[in-house]
Motif scaffolding. Structure first.
Motif, short mmCIF file in Angstrom:
data_model
loop_
_atom_site.label_atom_id
_atom_site.label_comp_id
_atom_site.label_asym_id
_atom_site.label_seq_id
_atom_site.Cartn_x
_atom_site.Cartn_y
_atom_site.Cartn_z
N ALA A 104 0.78 -1.21 0.04
CA ALA A 104 -0.11 0.00 -0.18
C ALA A 104 0.89 1.26 0.04
CB ALA A 104 -1.04 0.01 1.18
N HIS A 105 2.31 1.36 0.36
CA HIS A 105 2.84 2.38 0.56
C HIS A 105 3.35 2.67 -0.77
CE1 HIS A 105 5.53 -1.19 0.73
NE2 HIS A 105 6.68 -0.53 0.50
N ARG A 106 3.12 1.83 -1.79
CA ARG A 106 3.68 2.37 -3.31
C ARG A 106 2.45 2.55 -3.96
NH1 ARG A 106 6.60 -2.68 -5.27
NH2 ARG A 106 6.95 -3.79 -3.25
N THR A 107 1.22 2.74 -3.67
CA THR A 107 0.19 2.95 -4.10
C THR A 107 -0.86 4.17 -3.72
OG1 THR A 107 -1.40 1.61 -2.96
CG2 THR A 107 -0.38 0.43 -4.63
N ALA A 108 -1.68 4.72 -4.29
CA ALA A 108 -2.49 5.67 -3.89
C ALA A 108 -3.95 5.20 -4.14
CB ALA A 108 -2.27 6.94 -4.45
N VAL A 109 -4.76 5.31 -3.20
CA VAL A 109 -6.27 4.65 -3.43
C VAL A 109 -7.26 6.05 -3.33
CG1 VAL A 109 -8.02 3.65 -2.10
CG2 VAL A 109 -5.74 2.44 -2.57
N VAL A 110 -7.96 6.04 -4.24
CA VAL A 110 -8.92 7.46 -3.98
C VAL A 110 -10.23 6.53 -3.56
CG1 VAL A 110 -10.24 8.93 -5.34
CG2 VAL A 110 -7.83 8.55 -6.18
N ARG A 111 -10.66 7.14 -2.62
CA ARG A 111 -11.97 6.64 -1.87
C ARG A 111 -13.07 7.62 -2.06
NH1 ARG A 111 -10.36 4.24 4.09
NH2 ARG A 111 -9.68 1.97 3.39
N GLY A 399 4.49 6.33 -11.63
CA GLY A 399 4.56 7.38 -12.51
C GLY A 399 5.05 8.52 -12.14
N GLY A 400 5.90 8.52 -11.02
CA GLY A 400 6.68 9.79 -10.43
C GLY A 400 5.50 10.48 -9.63
N LEU A 401 4.63 10.03 -9.26
CA LEU A 401 3.45 10.65 -8.36
C LEU A 401 3.45 10.34 -6.82
CD1 LEU A 401 0.39 10.26 -10.83
CD2 LEU A 401 2.19 12.18 -10.65
N ARG A 402 3.10 11.07 -6.23
CA ARG A 402 3.01 10.89 -4.84
C ARG A 402 2.13 9.70 -4.23
NH1 ARG A 402 1.24 16.15 -1.72
NH2 ARG A 402 1.79 14.64 0.09
N MET A 403 2.91 8.56 -3.84
CA MET A 403 2.35 7.46 -3.50
C MET A 403 1.99 7.25 -1.90
SD MET A 403 1.26 5.84 -6.24
CE MET A 403 0.91 7.11 -6.85
N GLY A 404 1.62 6.09 -1.45
CA GLY A 404 1.60 5.66 0.09
C GLY A 404 0.34 6.58 0.79
N THR A 430 -4.78 13.69 -15.11
CA THR A 430 -3.79 12.99 -14.59
C THR A 430 -2.93 12.39 -15.19
OG1 THR A 430 -4.82 12.99 -12.22
CG2 THR A 430 -3.07 11.39 -12.37
N ILE A 431 -3.56 11.32 -16.18
CA ILE A 431 -3.14 10.54 -17.16
C ILE A 431 -2.29 11.09 -18.35
CG2 ILE A 431 -3.26 8.79 -19.03
CD1 ILE A 431 -5.56 7.78 -16.96
N LEU A 432 -2.92 12.11 -18.84
CA LEU A 432 -2.36 13.02 -19.98
C LEU A 432 -1.20 13.90 -19.47
CD1 LEU A 432 -5.66 13.94 -21.78
CD2 LEU A 432 -4.12 12.21 -22.49
N HIS A 433 -1.45 14.71 -18.20
CA HIS A 433 -0.29 15.24 -17.61
C HIS A 433 0.92 14.47 -17.43
CE1 HIS A 433 -2.62 19.23 -16.80
NE2 HIS A 433 -3.13 18.58 -18.10
N THR A 434 0.59 13.32 -17.04
CA THR A 434 2.08 12.29 -16.92
C THR A 434 2.85 11.82 -18.24
OG1 THR A 434 0.71 11.29 -14.90
CG2 THR A 434 2.54 9.77 -15.97
N LEU A 435 1.91 11.71 -19.21
CA LEU A 435 2.32 11.33 -20.45
C LEU A 435 2.85 12.40 -21.35
CD1 LEU A 435 -0.23 8.96 -21.46
CD2 LEU A 435 2.03 8.42 -20.84
N LEU A 436 2.41 13.80 -21.13
CA LEU A 436 2.64 14.75 -21.92
C LEU A 436 2.85 16.22 -21.18
CD1 LEU A 436 -0.24 13.85 -24.64
CD2 LEU A 436 2.21 13.56 -24.85
N ASP A 437 3.59 17.06 -21.87
CA ASP A 437 3.94 18.39 -21.19
C ASP A 437 2.75 19.24 -21.87
OD1 ASP A 437 4.85 20.96 -20.97
OD2 ASP A 437 6.90 20.48 -20.79
N GLN A 463 -3.48 15.87 -5.05
CA GLN A 463 -2.86 15.33 -3.97
C GLN A 463 -1.89 14.36 -4.53
OE1 GLN A 463 -6.34 15.02 -4.14
NE2 GLN A 463 -7.27 15.51 -2.32
N LEU A 464 -1.68 14.11 -5.76
CA LEU A 464 -0.62 13.20 -6.31
C LEU A 464 0.36 14.13 -6.87
CD1 LEU A 464 -2.78 10.64 -8.49
CD2 LEU A 464 -1.60 10.43 -6.44
N ILE A 465 0.29 15.52 -7.06
CA ILE A 465 1.34 16.12 -8.06
C ILE A 465 2.36 16.52 -6.78
CG2 ILE A 465 1.73 17.98 -9.25
CD1 ILE A 465 -0.04 15.85 -10.43
#
Length: 465
Positions: A104-111, A399-404, A430-437, A463-465
């Motif tokens: 779980a420390h390597r993931t982010a869960v959205v509730r 993806g270089g985002l904030r996990m845990g 989130t997906i498109l900004h991870t892939l593209l500038d 919260q992921l950025i």
């Protein structure tokens, strides 16, 4: 002679094209492939050095039996599979997810993820939020249909038949995963195992419209390689050109061939021993889908890792209609269904997380897992949960985002967000900004205005950025 044709160059924009024009990319030669990537970066090309693997949980997974078990709620609400403690103190998952809980420390869960309705469709990956195209098609329209160097398709969709010839065809009745929307067929995902036209002579045309099915692709590549190696043509060519040629004739073909993988890694991903087909109760009309899911999901995720490792930017993975646990004539109860579906999911995703971490790829590959909706807060009279559009589970990793972390909060019955709602729009951004500038995308010529607007104006999950 082998020529490589990349039909996507028209979408790269006049500004970037002029700055890399000295390489002659309009008629890309084999020796230019490796140098081209550096030139594109210098030209302000908007593609980030990241990939996305989108695991679509077709049918609508329960938010309660996955990542929000609500064990303090009444019996008709709380998880029928119990709960398990995770690596994050105070956080629990549904009882089926023993392996993911330890990671779980390597993931982010959205509730607090809201898909908007309880319809069976594929809206998080293909819908109005993506211009009616697969998200990977949006990426391919900007990045090009094939990656440089190596020729790997930028956008791939993996269904059970990519790794198992006995599996059923991909389920498309609730939406086409291979839809390119208004962008055109050239930007549709490449689908291994789906069939296609034969190659002509020794001219290897990389765009999807000319790629063969997986078996034919491998055979054709092997034939090319044998012909060149036996002819002596490769003798004396520069190491730079030899590297490029090997990338075309070896790298792409090998990426689709799981027999090239270390047997220990293949065994690590393999979900087929977890649910034996003969153990699946055949009273459920969906039993064949359960079989395909349990036998193929791990191998599909291994194939996805191989794609990303070799340059693919977006991989859609789905295993047909298995998360729709109504406990009716078609679908199992929540408790039984999570055994057929959740157990392989837990194993396969955990194996993927471990594998990419050990390979140093965690920051380069973003894993996304969700479905089209969630399930009703209350168990129905037969032991299932029905359609629910006001809250759904969402898992992200890497993806270089904030996990845990856990993002948002649900109501006491897991029926709707209680804080920080997240929408499909936020997930898409989130997906498109991870892939593209986005800033570089705005400077590109020849892109549809709707596409530029979608990429540049979306708000990622903050919260992921």
């Amino acid at each position: 002679m082998i020529r490589v044709h990349d039909v996507s160059m028209g979408g790269r924009g006049r500004r970037a094209f002029l700055r890399i024009g000295s390489l002659g990319l309009a008629g890309l030669s084999l020796g230019d492939l490796t140098a081209a990537r550096n030139a594109l970066a210098a030209a302000g090309y908007p593609v980030q050095d990241r990939s996305v693997v989108f695991v679509f949980m077709h049918g609508g997974p329960s938010q309660i039996e996955t990542f929000d078990p609500k064990m303090d709620a009444p019996a008709e609400v709380r998880s029928v599979t119990g709960e398990v403690r995770t690596a994050i103190p105070g956080l629990t998952y549904g009882g089926t997810f023993q392996r993911l809980a330890k990671r779980a420390h390597r993931t982010a869960v959205v509730r607090s993820f809201v898909t908007g309705d309880g319809n069976h469709d594929i809206k998080p990956v293909v819908g109005k939020n993506s211009l009616g195209a697969n998200l990977g098609s949006l990426y391919a329209r900007v990045a090009g249909t094939n990656r440089i160097p190596g020729g790997m398709p930028s956008n791939v969709a993996l269904f059970p038949r990519a790794v198992d010839a006995e599996a059923q065809p991909a389920e498309m009745s609730f939406g086409r995963f291979d839809a390119p929307g208004p962008l055109g067929a050239a930007y549709a995902p490449f689908v291994p195992g789906a069939g296609g036209g034969m190659q002509e002579d020794l001219e290897l045309r990389i765009p999807r419209s000319r790629l063969d099915d997986r078996r034919g692709l491998l055979e054709r590549f092997d034939g090319f390689r044998r012909a060149w190696e036996g002819s002596g043509v490769l003798d004396g060519i520069s190491g730079f050109r030899a590297q490029a040629l090997d990338a075309i004739l070896g790298g792409v073909a090998d990426a689709f061939d799981l027999s090239q993988e270390d047997p220990r890694t293949l065994a690590r991903y393999d979900t087929s021993p977890l649910v034996r087909p003969e153990a699946i109760d055949r009273k459920w009309n969906n039993h064949q889908n359960y079989r395909d899911h349990s036998q193929t999901l791990g191998k599909l995720l291994l194939l996805a890792r191989r794609m990303c490792e070799r340059g693919c930017g977006f991989v859609t993975v789905t295993t047909n209609f298995v998360w729709d646990m109504h406990a009716d004539v078609n679908n199992a109860t929540m408790a039984e269904g999570m055994g057929y579906v959740g157990t392989p999911f837990d194993h396969a995703v955990a194996a993927f997380l471990d594998d990419v971490a050990e390979r140093g790829l965690s920051d380069r590959i973003l894993l996304v897992a969700c479905g089209e909706m969630g399930r009703t807060p209350r168990i129905n009279e037969h032991g299932g949960r029905d359609h629910w559009g006001r809250l759904a589970p969402l898992l992200l990793a890497g993806g270089g985002l904030r996990m845990g972390q856990v993002i948002g909060e649900s109501s006491r019955d897991a029926g709707e967000p209680a804080a920080d709602p997240v929408t499909i729009d936020n997930l898409t951004a989130t997906i498109l900004h991870t892939l593209l500038d986005p800033g570089e995308v705005r400077l590109m010529d020849n892109l549809p205005r709707d596409l530029v607007r979608l990429i540049s104006s979306g708000e990622p999950i903050r919260q992921l950025i």
